[in-house]
Design a protein around this motif. Sequence first.
Motif, PDB file in Angstrom:
ATOM      1  N   PRO A 110       0.813  -1.226   0.000  1.00 20.57           N
ATOM      2  CA  PRO A 110       0.000   0.000   0.000  1.00 20.57           C
ATOM      3  C   PRO A 110       0.842   1.270   0.000  1.00 20.57           C
ATOM      4  N   LYS A 111       1.968   1.246   0.725  1.00 20.46           N
ATOM      5  CA  LYS A 111       2.832   2.429   0.792  1.00 20.46           C
ATOM      6  C   LYS A 111       3.369   2.785  -0.587  1.00 20.46           C
ATOM      7  N   GLU A 112       3.749   1.769  -1.355  1.00 20.36           N
ATOM      8  CA  GLU A 112       4.298   1.995  -2.700  1.00 20.36           C
ATOM      9  C   GLU A 112       3.224   2.564  -3.629  1.00 20.36           C
ATOM     10  N   LEU A 113       2.012   2.012  -3.547  1.00 18.97           N
ATOM     11  CA  LEU A 113       0.909   2.501  -4.380  1.00 18.97           C
ATOM     12  C   LEU A 113       0.583   3.957  -4.041  1.00 18.97           C
ATOM     13  N   ALA A 114       0.493   4.260  -2.741  1.00 18.06           N
ATOM     14  CA  ALA A 114       0.163   5.622  -2.313  1.00 18.06           C
ATOM     15  C   ALA A 114       1.230   6.613  -2.752  1.00 18.06           C
ATOM     16  N   LYS A 115       2.476   6.224  -2.635  1.00 22.81           N
ATOM     17  CA  LYS A 115       3.579   7.106  -3.032  1.00 22.81           C
ATOM     18  C   LYS A 115       3.518   7.419  -4.519  1.00 22.81           C
ATOM     19  N   THR A 140       0.103   8.425   7.534  1.00 19.80           N
ATOM     20  CA  THR A 140       0.994   7.396   8.066  1.00 19.80           C
ATOM     21  C   THR A 140       2.164   7.982   8.845  1.00 19.80           C
ATOM     22  N   GLU A 141       2.457   9.255   8.655  1.00 19.93           N
ATOM     23  CA  GLU A 141       3.571   9.895   9.358  1.00 19.93           C
ATOM     24  C   GLU A 141       3.126  10.573  10.652  1.00 19.93           C
ATOM     25  N   ASN A 142       1.826  10.504  10.959  1.00 20.16           N
ATOM     26  CA  ASN A 142       1.299  11.233  12.118  1.00 20.16           C
ATOM     27  C   ASN A 142       0.351  10.387  12.951  1.00 20.16           C
ATOM     28  N   MET A 143       0.658   9.108  13.103  1.00 20.85           N
ATOM     29  CA  MET A 143      -0.220   8.215  13.844  1.00 20.85           C
ATOM     30  C   MET A 143      -0.342   8.612  15.318  1.00 20.85           C
ATOM     31  N   ASP A 144       0.740   9.041  15.917  1.00 21.49           N
ATOM     32  CA  ASP A 144       0.682   9.419  17.330  1.00 21.49           C
ATOM     33  C   ASP A 144      -0.236  10.620  17.544  1.00 21.49           C
ATOM     34  N   VAL A 145      -0.212  11.574  16.609  1.00 19.32           N
ATOM     35  CA  VAL A 145      -1.094  12.746  16.693  1.00 19.32           C
ATOM     36  C   VAL A 145      -2.550  12.300  16.654  1.00 19.32           C
ATOM     37  N   PRO A 208      -7.454  -9.604   9.795  1.00 14.82           N
ATOM     38  CA  PRO A 208      -6.281 -10.498   9.744  1.00 14.82           C
ATOM     39  C   PRO A 208      -5.426 -10.232   8.501  1.00 14.82           C
ATOM     40  N   GLY A 209      -4.122 -10.058   8.719  1.00 12.23           N
ATOM     41  CA  GLY A 209      -3.196  -9.860   7.606  1.00 12.23           C
ATOM     42  C   GLY A 209      -3.172  -8.458   7.035  1.00 12.23           C
ATOM     43  N   GLU A 210      -4.000  -7.563   7.565  1.00  9.97           N
ATOM     44  CA  GLU A 210      -4.104  -6.206   7.029  1.00  9.97           C
ATOM     45  C   GLU A 210      -3.063  -5.305   7.681  1.00  9.97           C
ATOM     46  N   ILE A 211      -2.562  -4.343   6.936  1.00 10.81           N
ATOM     47  CA  ILE A 211      -1.612  -3.390   7.486  1.00 10.81           C
ATOM     48  C   ILE A 211      -2.260  -2.649   8.656  1.00 10.81           C
ATOM     49  N   SER A 212      -1.502  -2.473   9.745  1.00  9.16           N
ATOM     50  CA  SER A 212      -2.097  -1.876  10.938  1.00  9.16           C
ATOM     51  C   SER A 212      -1.027  -1.216  11.797  1.00  9.16           C
ATOM     52  N   GLU A 216      -3.530   1.426  22.095  1.00 11.37           N
ATOM     53  CA  GLU A 216      -4.033   0.900  23.357  1.00 11.37           C
ATOM     54  C   GLU A 216      -5.385   0.215  23.206  1.00 11.37           C
ATOM     55  N   TRP A 217      -6.031   0.411  22.045  1.00 14.00           N
ATOM     56  CA  TRP A 217      -7.333  -0.228  21.793  1.00 14.00           C
ATOM     57  C   TRP A 217      -7.165  -1.479  20.942  1.00 14.00           C
ATOM     58  N   GLY A 218      -5.920  -1.781  20.564  1.00 14.59           N
ATOM     59  CA  GLY A 218      -5.650  -2.917  19.708  1.00 14.59           C
ATOM     60  C   GLY A 218      -5.097  -2.467  18.367  1.00 14.59           C
ATOM     61  N   LYS A 219      -4.681  -3.410  17.546  1.00 10.96           N
ATOM     62  CA  LYS A 219      -4.142  -3.081  16.232  1.00 10.96           C
ATOM     63  C   LYS A 219      -5.253  -2.544  15.326  1.00 10.96           C
ATOM     64  N   GLY A 220      -4.885  -1.543  14.529  1.00  9.19           N
ATOM     65  CA  GLY A 220      -5.866  -0.967  13.621  1.00  9.19           C
ATOM     66  C   GLY A 220      -5.290   0.225  12.885  1.00  9.19           C
ATOM     67  N   ARG A 221      -6.166   1.077  12.400  1.00  2.00           N
ATOM     68  CA  ARG A 221      -5.767   2.299  11.702  1.00  2.00           C
ATOM     69  C   ARG A 221      -6.887   3.324  11.822  1.00  2.00           C
TER      70      ARG A 221
END
Length: 501
Positions: A110-115, A140-145, A208-212, A216-221
């Motif tokens: 996905p990163k390559e496609l988006a770029k 993707t560069e501001n997940m903590d925000v 399952p298998g998805e980029i994430s 603290e709430w679990g893996k996701g986006r």
Amino acid sequence: MFTRNCLIFTRNSHRWVKPNGHDTGIKVFNCTARTKVPLIVKNKNLVTWYTCGPTVYDSSHIGHASCFVKLDIIQRLLRHYFNLNVVTVMNITDIDDKIIARANTAKVPPKELAKKFEAEFWKDLDALDVRRPDCVLRVTENMDVIKNFIRELIDKGKAYKAGDNSVYFDVGAYDNYAKLQNIGEDAPEPSKFKKSKMDFALWKAAKPGEISWVSEWGKGRPGWHIECSALAGHVLGPEIDIHAGGIDLRFPHHENEEAQSCARYCRPQWVNYWLHTGHLHLKDSQKMSKSLHNTISISSMLEDTTAPAFRMACLMSHYRSRMEYSNEFVITASKVLQNYINFVDNCQNYLNGYLKADVDNDTVSKLVVESANKIHSALIDDFNTSEVISTINELISAVNSILHSSRTDLCDTKSVAVIAASNLVSSTLNMFGINVNKKQSSVCDNYVEVMNILNDFRQSIRQLGISNKDKNVLELCDKVRDNLKSIGITIKDHGKMSSWS
């Protein structure tokens, strides 16, 4: 409001909060107030502007082009006509369901496609002469925000983690939903995991298998709406002067942005002015959209027309109005643009003595003053560029009529008002991002000299043909004129003199 017992949704009567600060003298349509209101910015030396950027999973189309060109025109006006220091911010959604799906189909990360598609997007904006934003923020560069924003909403009781491990905004815990657009009176029924179907995802649990990303709430986006609120607020703060995008974003995207931002910052109003551009439709078709598979890419469009001609087409309609794209419309816009270029050339030809005309300086001066006043009135009335174009057309028609009233017994005195008219036209269009002074701006000095020599030589030969009544010589002169026209150079004969543009 929402109540957990009977789930009744009643639309509140929302009031736009007039901000304090610098009154620009402009009236803009405000979708919260449902009318035109004064455009007041916090500080004329720092006007904050946020634009929703693209989700980069495919090529941008001309619907995007019309949106970004129209917003670019408004930004240029604020900067160069109203003397405001506008600072612009845009997000890039570089992770999304559509990006993931397209990447899986193409079998690339996905990163390559988006770029790839982000690079194409910037190339398209450059080709359209749209100024790039001052600050660009990628999701993707501001997940903590983004995660910090979500955490604050949960702590304030405005969001919750559901049984599907996703985090949702609790619309029922917010009193001012449906502020930007009336969404009806009936309450939606609760869904399997959400308290209400109106609740929207802030953090989407990973499949399952998805980029994430880990949280603290679990893996996701992140969900779509939270991205813009978090990134805009991170840079521009808890109050933004202007937030812009296409009309299709008003609901749910902008509505949800406003709701979650007001909830986080504990404010009745996050964005003071929402600017929405109208849809672009293909002729005899519905709205242009990637999902409808009826798009024309920006690069394909620019093979058939020019960026200035497309910009002229955008100027000919109000930014909030629907545009209908067709070959006929683009041809019309191209002809209008060429008419403006010809007018500036005619004024210069008059100054250089190629055109002899009986010009009353006071009459033309009055036309210039009246036109300038009409242009100003149109621009402060919700940036009414279509009215400006009408005013310019009227001015050009009137002055051209005077310039073509040829006389052979006139003295060499020139009317400076003619040049004032030319300056008004060229400076106004230049503010919009269109340069009609082609001879001065886009042609090198040597080329001008060569064309002057060729033009003078042709005219000398032409005069010999006229004197000797030699049709063959005159046909050769006409052939030179026609060949030059085919490459964009126009020669005009004025009795014993000729001019080129």
